[in-house]
Design a protein around this motif. Sequence first.
Motif, PDB file in Angstrom:
ATOM      1  N   TYR A 333      68.296  20.696  65.161  1.00 53.78           N
ATOM      2  CA  TYR A 333      68.289  19.920  63.914  1.00 53.78           C
ATOM      3  C   TYR A 333      67.248  20.490  62.953  1.00 53.78           C
ATOM      4  CZ  TYR A 333      67.363  15.639  61.076  1.00 53.78           C
ATOM      5  OH  TYR A 333      67.163  14.722  60.070  1.00 53.78           O
ATOM      6  N   GLN A 334      66.054  20.765  63.459  1.00 47.96           N
ATOM      7  CA  GLN A 334      65.006  21.333  62.620  1.00 47.96           C
ATOM      8  C   GLN A 334      65.418  22.681  62.038  1.00 47.96           C
ATOM      9  OE1 GLN A 334      61.842  21.290  65.505  1.00 47.96           O
ATOM     10  NE2 GLN A 334      61.127  19.244  64.920  1.00 47.96           N
ATOM     11  N   MET A 335      66.104  23.496  62.835  1.00 53.08           N
ATOM     12  CA  MET A 335      66.538  24.818  62.370  1.00 53.08           C
ATOM     13  C   MET A 335      67.541  24.730  61.220  1.00 53.08           C
ATOM     14  SD  MET A 335      67.134  26.927  65.896  1.00 53.08           S
ATOM     15  CE  MET A 335      66.002  26.757  67.264  1.00 53.08           C
ATOM     16  N   LEU A 336      68.336  23.667  61.191  1.00 55.34           N
ATOM     17  CA  LEU A 336      69.387  23.548  60.177  1.00 55.34           C
ATOM     18  C   LEU A 336      68.850  23.243  58.784  1.00 55.34           C
ATOM     19  CD1 LEU A 336      72.158  21.531  62.095  1.00 55.34           C
ATOM     20  CD2 LEU A 336      72.225  23.942  61.411  1.00 55.34           C
ATOM     21  N   GLY A 337      67.602  22.817  58.691  1.00 55.10           N
ATOM     22  CA  GLY A 337      67.053  22.417  57.404  1.00 55.10           C
ATOM     23  C   GLY A 337      66.622  23.589  56.534  1.00 55.10           C
ATOM     24  N   ARG A 338      66.018  23.247  55.378  1.00 54.19           N
ATOM     25  CA  ARG A 338      65.569  24.262  54.420  1.00 54.19           C
ATOM     26  C   ARG A 338      64.316  24.979  54.899  1.00 54.19           C
ATOM     27  NH1 ARG A 338      69.604  25.826  51.132  1.00 54.19           N
ATOM     28  NH2 ARG A 338      70.625  24.055  50.118  1.00 54.19           N
ATOM     29  N   THR A 339      63.333  24.223  55.369  1.00 59.03           N
ATOM     30  CA  THR A 339      62.070  24.830  55.790  1.00 59.03           C
ATOM     31  C   THR A 339      61.535  24.121  57.024  1.00 59.03           C
ATOM     32  OG1 THR A 339      60.758  23.386  54.364  1.00 59.03           O
ATOM     33  CG2 THR A 339      61.403  25.533  53.449  1.00 59.03           C
ATOM     34  N   ILE A 340      60.680  24.845  57.764  1.00 56.62           N
ATOM     35  CA  ILE A 340      59.922  24.272  58.870  1.00 56.62           C
ATOM     36  C   ILE A 340      58.460  24.649  58.626  1.00 56.62           C
ATOM     37  CG2 ILE A 340      59.565  24.172  61.364  1.00 56.62           C
ATOM     38  CD1 ILE A 340      62.439  25.237  61.679  1.00 56.62           C
ATOM     39  N   ALA A 341      57.626  23.662  58.382  1.00 61.25           N
ATOM     40  CA  ALA A 341      56.202  23.891  58.136  1.00 61.25           C
ATOM     41  C   ALA A 341      55.416  23.532  59.391  1.00 61.25           C
ATOM     42  CB  ALA A 341      55.725  23.045  56.957  1.00 61.25           C
ATOM     43  N   ASP A 342      54.501  24.417  59.745  1.00 62.49           N
ATOM     44  CA  ASP A 342      53.671  24.197  60.923  1.00 62.49           C
ATOM     45  C   ASP A 342      52.213  24.450  60.545  1.00 62.49           C
ATOM     46  OD1 ASP A 342      52.685  23.841  63.439  1.00 62.49           O
ATOM     47  OD2 ASP A 342      53.608  25.612  64.329  1.00 62.49           O
ATOM     48  N   LEU A 356      67.786  27.482  58.300  1.00 65.76           N
ATOM     49  CA  LEU A 356      69.126  28.010  58.056  1.00 65.76           C
ATOM     50  C   LEU A 356      69.730  27.456  56.762  1.00 65.76           C
ATOM     51  CD1 LEU A 356      70.413  27.815  61.725  1.00 65.76           C
ATOM     52  CD2 LEU A 356      69.816  29.884  60.460  1.00 65.76           C
ATOM     53  N   GLY A 357      69.157  26.406  56.227  1.00 67.03           N
ATOM     54  CA  GLY A 357      69.565  25.909  54.913  1.00 67.03           C
ATOM     55  C   GLY A 357      70.908  25.212  54.877  1.00 67.03           C
ATOM     56  N   LEU A 358      71.367  24.712  56.003  1.00 67.28           N
ATOM     57  CA  LEU A 358      72.662  24.035  56.031  1.00 67.28           C
ATOM     58  C   LEU A 358      72.537  22.523  55.854  1.00 67.28           C
ATOM     59  CD1 LEU A 358      74.449  26.068  58.849  1.00 67.28           C
ATOM     60  CD2 LEU A 358      74.845  26.191  56.386  1.00 67.28           C
ATOM     61  N   LEU A 359      71.328  22.012  55.947  1.00 66.00           N
ATOM     62  CA  LEU A 359      71.063  20.608  55.645  1.00 66.00           C
ATOM     63  C   LEU A 359      69.913  20.536  54.636  1.00 66.00           C
ATOM     64  CD1 LEU A 359      71.205  18.816  59.142  1.00 66.00           C
ATOM     65  CD2 LEU A 359      72.832  18.566  57.261  1.00 66.00           C
ATOM     66  N   GLU A 360      70.015  19.584  53.724  1.00 70.30           N
ATOM     67  CA  GLU A 360      68.967  19.380  52.720  1.00 70.30           C
ATOM     68  C   GLU A 360      67.861  18.508  53.322  1.00 70.30           C
ATOM     69  OE1 GLU A 360      68.473  20.506  49.761  1.00 70.30           O
ATOM     70  OE2 GLU A 360      70.342  21.531  49.265  1.00 70.30           O
ATOM     71  N   VAL A 361      67.106  19.125  54.236  1.00 66.05           N
ATOM     72  CA  VAL A 361      65.976  18.443  54.860  1.00 66.05           C
ATOM     73  C   VAL A 361      64.853  19.454  55.079  1.00 66.05           C
ATOM     74  CG1 VAL A 361      67.387  16.701  56.027  1.00 66.05           C
ATOM     75  CG2 VAL A 361      66.846  18.841  57.209  1.00 66.05           C
ATOM     76  N   GLU A 362      63.640  18.948  55.243  1.00 64.97           N
ATOM     77  CA  GLU A 362      62.484  19.782  55.562  1.00 64.97           C
ATOM     78  C   GLU A 362      61.762  19.158  56.748  1.00 64.97           C
ATOM     79  OE1 GLU A 362      62.742  18.556  52.210  1.00 64.97           O
ATOM     80  OE2 GLU A 362      63.976  20.340  51.770  1.00 64.97           O
ATOM     81  N   THR A 363      61.200  20.015  57.603  1.00 65.24           N
ATOM     82  CA  THR A 363      60.487  19.551  58.790  1.00 65.24           C
ATOM     83  C   THR A 363      59.025  19.963  58.716  1.00 65.24           C
ATOM     84  OG1 THR A 363      62.444  19.619  60.223  1.00 65.24           O
ATOM     85  CG2 THR A 363      60.304  19.784  61.302  1.00 65.24           C
ATOM     86  N   VAL A 364      58.155  19.047  59.104  1.00 66.20           N
ATOM     87  CA  VAL A 364      56.725  19.342  59.237  1.00 66.20           C
ATOM     88  C   VAL A 364      56.347  19.092  60.693  1.00 66.20           C
ATOM     89  CG1 VAL A 364      54.374  18.767  58.522  1.00 66.20           C
ATOM     90  CG2 VAL A 364      56.249  18.708  56.852  1.00 66.20           C
ATOM     91  N   MET A 365      55.806  20.118  61.342  1.00 68.40           N
ATOM     92  CA  MET A 365      55.366  19.992  62.730  1.00 68.40           C
ATOM     93  C   MET A 365      53.983  19.342  62.749  1.00 68.40           C
ATOM     94  SD  MET A 365      57.669  21.138  64.741  1.00 68.40           S
ATOM     95  CE  MET A 365      58.958  22.350  65.042  1.00 68.40           C
ATOM     96  N   ALA A 366      53.955  18.039  62.790  1.00 63.28           N
ATOM     97  CA  ALA A 366      52.694  17.308  62.777  1.00 63.28           C
ATOM     98  C   ALA A 366      52.913  15.949  63.420  1.00 63.28           C
ATOM     99  CB  ALA A 366      52.170  17.153  61.351  1.00 63.28           C
ATOM    100  N   GLY A 367      51.808  15.280  63.723  1.00 59.07           N
ATOM    101  CA  GLY A 367      51.890  13.952  64.309  1.00 59.07           C
ATOM    102  C   GLY A 367      51.926  13.997  65.821  1.00 59.07           C
TER     103      GLY A 367
END
Length: 488
Positions: A333-342, A356-367
């Motif tokens: 799921y995270q890979m399908l988004g626009r960006t992954i920030a760590d 991969l830019g197939l979903l309009e979402v962004e992930t932040v590796m935090a928490g």
Amino acid sequence: MVRSIMIQGTGSNVGKSVLVAGLARAYTRRGLRVAPFKPQNMSNNAAVTENGGEIGRAQALQARAAMRPTHTDMNPILLKPETDTGAQIIVQGQRAGTMKAGDYRKDKSKLLGAALESFDRLCADADLVLIEGAGSPAETNLRQGDIANMGFACAAGVPVVLVGDIHRGGVIAQLVGTQAVLDPDDLATIRGFAVNRFKGDVALFDEGRDDIAARTGWRCLGVVPWFNDAWRLPAEDMMDIRSHTGGACKVAVPQLERMANFDDLDPLAAEPGLTVEVIPAGRPLPGDADLVLLPGSKSTIGDLAYFRAQGWDIDLYAHVRRGGHVLGLCGGYQMLGRTIADPDGVDGRPGTVNGLGLLEVETVMAGQKQVTLRAAKALPGGEPVTGYEIHMGRTEGPDCARAWLEVEGRPEGAASADGRIRGSYLHGLFTSDAFRASYLAGLGVRSSVAYEDGVDQTLDALADHLEQHMDLDLLLSLAEKPKSGTRM
């Protein structure tokens, strides 16, 4: 009085996990309170326990076979590889940090206390504790500080049965050779042996069985024929993942380098209307796939780079242009988004990478890491779903407005405008029959499989198999009161 016995193998993947599951069901059916235990496990396919921690999926299956709730004490030390030289360490269900392999080898003996503590608690509520070893006791270079095989057996005062795998050949050498390299104290723990995965007439191995007994002085507990339905049980090791041919609808699954929590594939493989094709490195994603499923990953950013290195990103974009469906679960799921920030480097080096830019979402590796069993329902149909979350990070963006699950009152997941591309953090959702049937109907597949019932039926069939081909009365008589277990 509690008794215990340890099943060790002549090597990895000789069938120890499945044997312990079958034994757990067999002795439970005999009226014993059985508990499974593995002091140290290495697997990225973890299960979430009912007391809110992580254990190896094999121990979760063994707990199910024993008809008891999962608990972190069943697998107190779990190693989850993140790189070729390092792993995340889970102690009694909770993340304790990351350690390089060399450092772990130096410090692992310090974890023996945690393993014995968990074992002692299990012994307080069981008649029989079935212990599974890890790898092989014949790795003499790993004996010092060992907590997975003979180190634990000697510390806990439990007897051992050694299992060899005839399917891979050389089983006489496996067993006799193991005896040859063990030191006297370790040898003294072994009470017998068994031969697993024989194909054909077991009587053809009578001379081989007798030769092993004569050379070792050990009693034979049985020669176990190949159990054809083992594939119906949830797999733990990546070595056990395989394609399954079924119907015309094809699900393609890229085999990521750090693939994790791939139990999502098991209910799909049980569907006669589906062909599940696991795609290894070096092969393209098939052009005739109906669904591409991106599985979970222990290292999302690393596996995204691996995905691109195989050229699978190009194949996936072509699949989408042809009208194909895509489902990403957790790391997928995270890979399908626009960006992954760590920003803190929890998944590797700090920084941000393009998805991969197939979903309009962004992930932040935090928490905090989420390790939780979940009850949910599908949207819009309301089909009940059970599953679990086990991940780092949070994902947000416009496509989350099209959540297709509701988890305990909150929306979960994201979907593209046409609904063909979806992602979610919820693992295990396909075990829910009504949801799986609804999802597969969107692919033109009719489902009538009762998956959970099928797992229990397979465990019963496995227990029958072992009752027929192993001397379970002898095995039970060899079990002893552990010195580190409950004094009763």
